[in-house]
Write a protein that holds these residues in place. Structure first.
Motif, PDB file in Angstrom:
ATOM      1  N   LEU A   1     122.025  65.820  36.266  1.00 37.34           N
ATOM      2  CA  LEU A   1     121.675  64.827  37.288  1.00 37.34           C
ATOM      3  C   LEU A   1     120.666  65.402  38.276  1.00 37.34           C
ATOM      4  CD1 LEU A   1     122.259  61.986  38.379  1.00 37.34           C
ATOM      5  CD2 LEU A   1     124.060  62.977  39.801  1.00 37.34           C
ATOM      6  N   ALA A   2     120.839  66.677  38.622  1.00 41.45           N
ATOM      7  CA  ALA A   2     119.875  67.326  39.517  1.00 41.45           C
ATOM      8  C   ALA A   2     118.490  67.359  38.886  1.00 41.45           C
ATOM      9  CB  ALA A   2     120.346  68.740  39.844  1.00 41.45           C
ATOM     10  N   LEU A   3     118.428  67.658  37.591  1.00 41.61           N
ATOM     11  CA  LEU A   3     117.138  67.676  36.899  1.00 41.61           C
ATOM     12  C   LEU A   3     116.480  66.302  36.902  1.00 41.61           C
ATOM     13  CD1 LEU A   3     117.718  69.944  33.755  1.00 41.61           C
ATOM     14  CD2 LEU A   3     116.008  70.282  35.537  1.00 41.61           C
ATOM     15  N   LEU A   4     117.273  65.267  36.637  1.00 46.20           N
ATOM     16  CA  LEU A   4     116.733  63.910  36.591  1.00 46.20           C
ATOM     17  C   LEU A   4     116.322  63.407  37.967  1.00 46.20           C
ATOM     18  CD1 LEU A   4     119.257  62.287  34.069  1.00 46.20           C
ATOM     19  CD2 LEU A   4     116.913  63.051  33.611  1.00 46.20           C
TER      20      LEU A   4
ATOM     21  N   ALA B   1     133.559  65.453  30.442  1.00 44.89           N
ATOM     22  CA  ALA B   1     133.918  65.480  31.865  1.00 44.89           C
ATOM     23  C   ALA B   1     132.679  65.717  32.721  1.00 44.89           C
ATOM     24  CB  ALA B   1     134.960  66.574  32.127  1.00 44.89           C
ATOM     25  N   GLY B   2     131.764  66.556  32.222  1.00 50.88           N
ATOM     26  CA  GLY B   2     130.524  66.803  32.946  1.00 50.88           C
ATOM     27  C   GLY B   2     129.670  65.549  33.055  1.00 50.88           C
ATOM     28  N   PHE B   3     129.582  64.797  31.972  1.00 44.45           N
ATOM     29  CA  PHE B   3     128.829  63.535  31.999  1.00 44.45           C
ATOM     30  C   PHE B   3     129.449  62.570  33.011  1.00 44.45           C
ATOM     31  CE2 PHE B   3     128.352  59.148  30.382  1.00 44.45           C
ATOM     32  CZ  PHE B   3     126.969  59.032  30.473  1.00 44.45           C
ATOM     33  N   CYS B   4     130.782  62.485  33.001  1.00 44.39           N
ATOM     34  CA  CYS B   4     131.471  61.611  33.962  1.00 44.39           C
ATOM     35  C   CYS B   4     131.301  62.122  35.393  1.00 44.39           C
ATOM     36  CB  CYS B   4     132.956  61.503  33.608  1.00 44.39           C
ATOM     37  SG  CYS B   4     133.269  60.594  32.087  1.00 44.39           S
ATOM     38  N   TRP B   5     131.196  63.442  35.561  1.00 41.84           N
ATOM     39  CA  TRP B   5     130.973  64.004  36.894  1.00 41.84           C
ATOM     40  C   TRP B   5     129.615  63.553  37.430  1.00 41.84           C
ATOM     41  CZ3 TRP B   5     131.542  69.954  38.169  1.00 41.84           C
ATOM     42  CH2 TRP B   5     131.569  70.109  39.566  1.00 41.84           C
ATOM     43  N   ALA B   6     128.611  63.525  36.548  1.00 48.14           N
ATOM     44  CA  ALA B   6     127.297  63.041  36.967  1.00 48.14           C
ATOM     45  C   ALA B   6     127.394  61.586  37.426  1.00 48.14           C
ATOM     46  CB  ALA B   6     126.297  63.177  35.823  1.00 48.14           C
ATOM     47  N   LEU B   7     128.144  60.758  36.683  1.00 46.01           N
ATOM     48  CA  LEU B   7     128.339  59.359  37.083  1.00 46.01           C
ATOM     49  C   LEU B   7     129.127  59.273  38.388  1.00 46.01           C
ATOM     50  CD1 LEU B   7     129.223  57.712  33.642  1.00 46.01           C
ATOM     51  CD2 LEU B   7     127.018  57.711  34.827  1.00 46.01           C
TER      52      LEU B   7
ATOM     53  N   TYR C   1     123.271  67.862  45.922  1.00 44.50           N
ATOM     54  CA  TYR C   1     124.681  67.935  45.551  1.00 44.50           C
ATOM     55  C   TYR C   1     124.840  68.594  44.182  1.00 44.50           C
ATOM     56  CZ  TYR C   1     129.532  66.595  44.836  1.00 44.50           C
ATOM     57  OH  TYR C   1     130.879  66.632  44.600  1.00 44.50           O
ATOM     58  N   GLY C   2     124.016  68.165  43.215  1.00 46.34           N
ATOM     59  CA  GLY C   2     124.139  68.704  41.867  1.00 46.34           C
ATOM     60  C   GLY C   2     123.864  70.191  41.799  1.00 46.34           C
ATOM     61  N   THR C   3     122.851  70.655  42.538  1.00 46.50           N
ATOM     62  CA  THR C   3     122.515  72.085  42.509  1.00 46.50           C
ATOM     63  C   THR C   3     123.532  72.910  43.285  1.00 46.50           C
ATOM     64  OG1 THR C   3     120.179  71.453  42.425  1.00 46.50           O
ATOM     65  CG2 THR C   3     120.678  73.754  42.894  1.00 46.50           C
ATOM     66  N   LEU C   4     123.934  72.425  44.455  1.00 47.84           N
ATOM     67  CA  LEU C   4     124.924  73.158  45.248  1.00 47.84           C
ATOM     68  C   LEU C   4     126.269  73.250  44.542  1.00 47.84           C
ATOM     69  CD1 LEU C   4     124.066  71.715  48.771  1.00 47.84           C
ATOM     70  CD2 LEU C   4     123.879  74.104  48.089  1.00 47.84           C
ATOM     71  N   SER C   5     126.560  72.292  43.655  1.00 45.93           N
ATOM     72  CA  SER C   5     127.811  72.325  42.910  1.00 45.93           C
ATOM     73  C   SER C   5     127.929  73.569  42.046  1.00 45.93           C
ATOM     74  CB  SER C   5     127.942  71.081  42.018  1.00 45.93           C
ATOM     75  OG  SER C   5     128.078  69.912  42.791  1.00 45.93           O
ATOM     76  N   SER C   6     126.783  74.181  41.701  1.00 47.30           N
ATOM     77  CA  SER C   6     126.818  75.385  40.875  1.00 47.30           C
ATOM     78  C   SER C   6     127.464  76.559  41.596  1.00 47.30           C
ATOM     79  CB  SER C   6     125.398  75.759  40.438  1.00 47.30           C
ATOM     80  OG  SER C   6     124.582  76.044  41.557  1.00 47.30           O
ATOM     81  N   LEU C   7     127.699  76.424  42.893  1.00 44.77           N
ATOM     82  CA  LEU C   7     128.406  77.474  43.632  1.00 44.77           C
ATOM     83  C   LEU C   7     129.889  77.540  43.256  1.00 44.77           C
ATOM     84  CD1 LEU C   7     126.991  77.199  47.273  1.00 44.77           C
ATOM     85  CD2 LEU C   7     126.926  79.218  45.796  1.00 44.77           C
ATOM     86  N   SER C   8     130.411  76.496  42.659  1.00 44.19           N
ATOM     87  CA  SER C   8     131.842  76.450  42.379  1.00 44.19           C
ATOM     88  C   SER C   8     132.314  77.593  41.474  1.00 44.19           C
ATOM     89  CB  SER C   8     132.214  75.093  41.777  1.00 44.19           C
ATOM     90  OG  SER C   8     133.610  74.943  41.733  1.00 44.19           O
ATOM     91  N   PRO C   9     131.654  77.845  40.324  1.00 48.41           N
ATOM     92  CA  PRO C   9     132.100  78.994  39.521  1.00 48.41           C
ATOM     93  C   PRO C   9     131.908  80.327  40.237  1.00 48.41           C
ATOM     94  CG  PRO C   9     130.094  78.054  38.610  1.00 48.41           C
ATOM     95  CD  PRO C   9     130.582  77.100  39.648  1.00 48.41           C
ATOM     96  N   VAL C  10     130.942  80.396  41.148  1.00 46.39           N
ATOM     97  CA  VAL C  10     130.752  81.612  41.943  1.00 46.39           C
ATOM     98  C   VAL C  10     131.973  81.835  42.831  1.00 46.39           C
ATOM     99  CG1 VAL C  10     129.365  82.737  43.709  1.00 46.39           C
ATOM    100  CG2 VAL C  10     128.258  81.392  41.918  1.00 46.39           C
ATOM    101  N   LEU C  11     132.414  80.758  43.493  1.00 49.10           N
ATOM    102  CA  LEU C  11     133.599  80.852  44.346  1.00 49.10           C
ATOM    103  C   LEU C  11     134.833  81.224  43.533  1.00 49.10           C
ATOM    104  CD1 LEU C  11     132.955  77.696  46.562  1.00 49.10           C
ATOM    105  CD2 LEU C  11     132.726  80.084  47.262  1.00 49.10           C
ATOM    106  N   ALA C  12     134.928  80.670  42.324  1.00 46.43           N
ATOM    107  CA  ALA C  12     136.054  80.997  41.450  1.00 46.43           C
ATOM    108  C   ALA C  12     136.028  82.475  41.063  1.00 46.43           C
ATOM    109  CB  ALA C  12     136.011  80.124  40.198  1.00 46.43           C
ATOM    110  N   ALA C  13     134.823  82.984  40.756  1.00 44.17           N
ATOM    111  CA  ALA C  13     134.696  84.396  40.369  1.00 44.17           C
ATOM    112  C   ALA C  13     135.041  85.322  41.531  1.00 44.17           C
ATOM    113  CB  ALA C  13     133.278  84.667  39.869  1.00 44.17           C
ATOM    114  N   LEU C  14     134.566  84.979  42.722  1.00 38.40           N
ATOM    115  CA  LEU C  14     134.848  85.814  43.898  1.00 38.40           C
ATOM    116  C   LEU C  14     136.331  85.785  44.261  1.00 38.40           C
ATOM    117  CD1 LEU C  14     131.746  85.009  46.146  1.00 38.40           C
ATOM    118  CD2 LEU C  14     132.205  87.093  44.837  1.00 38.40           C
TER     119      LEU C  14
END
Length: 286
Positions: free
Chosen positions: A108-111, A154-160, A237-250
């Protein structure tokens, strides 16, 4: 960067922290029960909490005056997103499930890109996600391709969810859109649950766990998402969401002593660069 945008980004960060905290509880509960039952607990208790908290009964008389198509699509996206992700979580390592699900927000961020510089930030996020996910685990013989399909769905539905969430967040329904969507989702899933696996739904010993998941995986983060989507573009929103796995890793590093590989540290750097870049960029209207 204005204070409203800073506050919206803070809402997103708190939402992602809450979601990652709840994922470990949900994973354990799915192993005991099944993905659909845990999804129902999550949605049902969150619906009760949000409906009472927001006093959403006050908005019901106004429903006949608004265009309900966006609300319906937002509800379907939320319902299916939760169900598919928990099915994938029961079949895949958490890192792979989360990584595959993030294809939705990043697509979604790309589009949504309207400035050339934004390709750089989204590109950094994509590279970071690819490096962060433990793909070596996907080479194991017991890897579930069904789980991978569920995570991508689930990712496709997340974009929606992001797209229609932004629309309902800026419409007359406001925060009530969330509680209504959760209530409608409960109405869809509960009958299926009672036909599929009724025993755990009627077992009080599971209700506390279900309530905790509902609070930290749905009611709290989804409320923050609605507040954030009022002032953030789909690209941000779409790009900032990529922080989630970072937070999980930390969180795994700090609380579980799960050490990161060199590639994952590099992934952290790429994702942080993407998030800082998209945060500081000059916004354009989506």
């Amino acid at each position: 960067m204005n204070n409203i945008k800073v506050l919206s980004i803070l809402y997103m960060l708190l939402s992602m922290i809450s979601t990652q905290f709840s994922a470990s509880i949900a994973k354990q509960m799915i192993m005991q029960l099944d993905a659909l039952t845990v999804t129902i607990f999550r949605i049902f208790f969150a619906a009760i909490i949000s409906f009472i908290l927001f006093k959403s009964w006050r908005i019901i008389p106004k429903l006949k005056l608004i265009d309900k198509s966006d609300l319906i699509l937002y509800t379907v996206a939320l319902c299916v997103m939760n169900t598919l992700f928990y099915f994938s979580l029961g079949k895949l390592p958490m890192g792979i499930a989360v990584g595959l699900e993030f294809t939705g927000p990043l697509l979604l961020a790309l589009l949504s890109i309207k400035q050339r510089i934004d390709y750089l930030w989204v590109g950094f996020a994509i590279v970071g996600i690819l490096l962060m996910v433990p793909w070596s685990e996907a080479l194991q013989l017991n890897f579930s391709f069904l789980g991978a399909i569920c995570a991508l769905g689930a990712g496709f539905c997340w974009a929606l969810y992001i797209y229609y969430g932004q629309r309902v967040a800026t419409a007359n329904l406001g925060i009530h859109a969330l509680s209504l969507a959760l209530c409608f989702s409960s109405a869809i899933l509960l009958p299926i649950g009672f036909i599929w696996h009724p025993e755990p739904l009627l077992t009080p010993s599971y209700w506390l766990q279900g309530l905790l998941i509902a609070i930290f995986a749905a009611a709290f983060p989804y409320t923050l998402d609605i507040l954030a989507l009022k002032n953030l573009t789909k690209l941000s929103y779409g790009t900032l969401s990529s922080l989630s796995p970072v937070l999980a890793a930390l969180a795994g590093l700090i609380f579980l002593h799960e050490y990161l590989s060199l590639l994952q540290w590099i992934a952290l750097f790429f994702i942080m660069v993407a998030s800082i870049g998209v945060t500081l960029r000059k916004e354009s209207v989506d």
